[in-house]
Design a protein around this motif. Sequence first.
Motif, PDB file in Angstrom:
ATOM      1  N   ASN A 183       8.564  -6.716  -5.736  1.00 19.58           N
ATOM      2  CA  ASN A 183       8.678  -5.287  -6.031  1.00 19.58           C
ATOM      3  C   ASN A 183       9.846  -4.966  -6.953  1.00 19.58           C
ATOM      4  O   ASN A 183      10.540  -3.975  -6.766  1.00 19.58           O
ATOM      5  N   GLY A 184      10.021  -5.787  -7.973  1.00 15.21           N
ATOM      6  CA  GLY A 184      11.036  -5.524  -8.992  1.00 15.21           C
ATOM      7  C   GLY A 184      10.490  -4.582 -10.047  1.00 15.21           C
ATOM      8  O   GLY A 184       9.372  -4.757 -10.534  1.00 15.21           O
ATOM      9  N   CYS A 185      11.268  -3.567 -10.399  1.00 19.08           N
ATOM     10  CA  CYS A 185      10.876  -2.644 -11.465  1.00 19.08           C
ATOM     11  C   CYS A 185      11.219  -3.263 -12.817  1.00 19.08           C
ATOM     12  O   CYS A 185      12.081  -4.136 -12.919  1.00 19.08           O
ATOM     13  N   ALA A 222      11.851   2.857  -0.216  1.00 19.90           N
ATOM     14  CA  ALA A 222      10.559   2.754   0.465  1.00 19.90           C
ATOM     15  C   ALA A 222      10.483   1.485   1.300  1.00 19.90           C
ATOM     16  O   ALA A 222       9.989   1.504   2.431  1.00 19.90           O
ATOM     17  N   VAL A 223      11.003   0.398   0.775  1.00 21.01           N
ATOM     18  CA  VAL A 223      11.005  -0.865   1.510  1.00 21.01           C
ATOM     19  C   VAL A 223      11.883  -0.752   2.754  1.00 21.01           C
ATOM     20  O   VAL A 223      11.508  -1.223   3.834  1.00 21.01           O
ATOM     21  N   ALA A 224      13.030  -0.122   2.624  1.00 25.12           N
ATOM     22  CA  ALA A 224      13.947   0.026   3.753  1.00 25.12           C
ATOM     23  C   ALA A 224      13.335   0.874   4.871  1.00 25.12           C
ATOM     24  O   ALA A 224      13.570   0.622   6.050  1.00 25.12           O
ATOM     25  N   PHE A 250       0.824  -1.206   0.000  1.00 22.33           N
ATOM     26  CA  PHE A 250       0.000   0.000   0.000  1.00 22.33           C
ATOM     27  C   PHE A 250       0.857   1.254   0.000  1.00 22.33           C
ATOM     28  O   PHE A 250       0.526   2.242  -0.647  1.00 22.33           O
ATOM     29  N   PHE A 251       1.993   1.211   0.701  1.00 21.53           N
ATOM     30  CA  PHE A 251       2.889   2.366   0.698  1.00 21.53           C
ATOM     31  C   PHE A 251       3.467   2.607  -0.697  1.00 21.53           C
ATOM     32  O   PHE A 251       3.496   3.730  -1.183  1.00 21.53           O
ATOM     33  N   VAL A 252       3.913   1.528  -1.352  1.00 21.43           N
ATOM     34  CA  VAL A 252       4.464   1.661  -2.708  1.00 21.43           C
ATOM     35  C   VAL A 252       3.391   2.163  -3.663  1.00 21.43           C
ATOM     36  O   VAL A 252       3.644   3.039  -4.501  1.00 21.43           O
ATOM     37  N   LEU A 253       2.165   1.638  -3.528  1.00 24.07           N
ATOM     38  CA  LEU A 253       1.075   2.106  -4.386  1.00 24.07           C
ATOM     39  C   LEU A 253       0.801   3.590  -4.179  1.00 24.07           C
ATOM     40  O   LEU A 253       0.616   4.337  -5.136  1.00 24.07           O
TER      41      LEU A 253
END
Length: 195
Positions: A43-45, A167-169, A5-8
């Motif tokens: 979460n790979g780009c 963001a993940v960190a 949700f944070f990444v979105l």
Amino acid sequence: MRLLFFVLALIAAMPPVSLADDETVPWKEVGGWGVAVDPTLDNGCFVLTSFDDDTIFRLGFNFRKKDKPLYILLGNPNWKSLEKGKHYPVELSFDQSKRTADARGLDLDGLKSLWIDFEDPDLIEEFAGKLSFRASFGGKQIVALGLKDSASAADELLACQKAVNDAVAKHPAPPQSKDPFEAKPGTQASDPFDL
């Protein structure tokens, strides 16, 4: 899930990326290349584009495979005889550099595709510095693609991955309990062994 949700939320204002599946999150469009995040690949780009002959080309990170974290996906609706799960030895060329790879057949909602895993960290740099990409199977060329604006696409791919990693960190997943008898949050049980 909270991380997703944070990444979105982080990239919700970005334009949609065409030819990406429903589970991907758009990041940016640059020079005809879509850049997006694939939550199903940890979460790979990736970068993605399509060509006049309906071939799609996707290059990205797959963090589900620690030993081979990069991949290329090639697809074309005319490749009807590709078999899902079958391995195909292919020869790949960025300009004049050649390499042999093991490709795996996929069926992505009717789009027959080849998935090729890579461990070579220089793959993105090679992609960025070249003008063309070709793939052959059984001595026959199956794709010949121009890599216009690949340097800009590679730069944005790396910027996307850096932003996602940051963001993940900042929002790591909550630690998992090591107590096998602990009730799940929000549940009440009179029997401590009733999970």
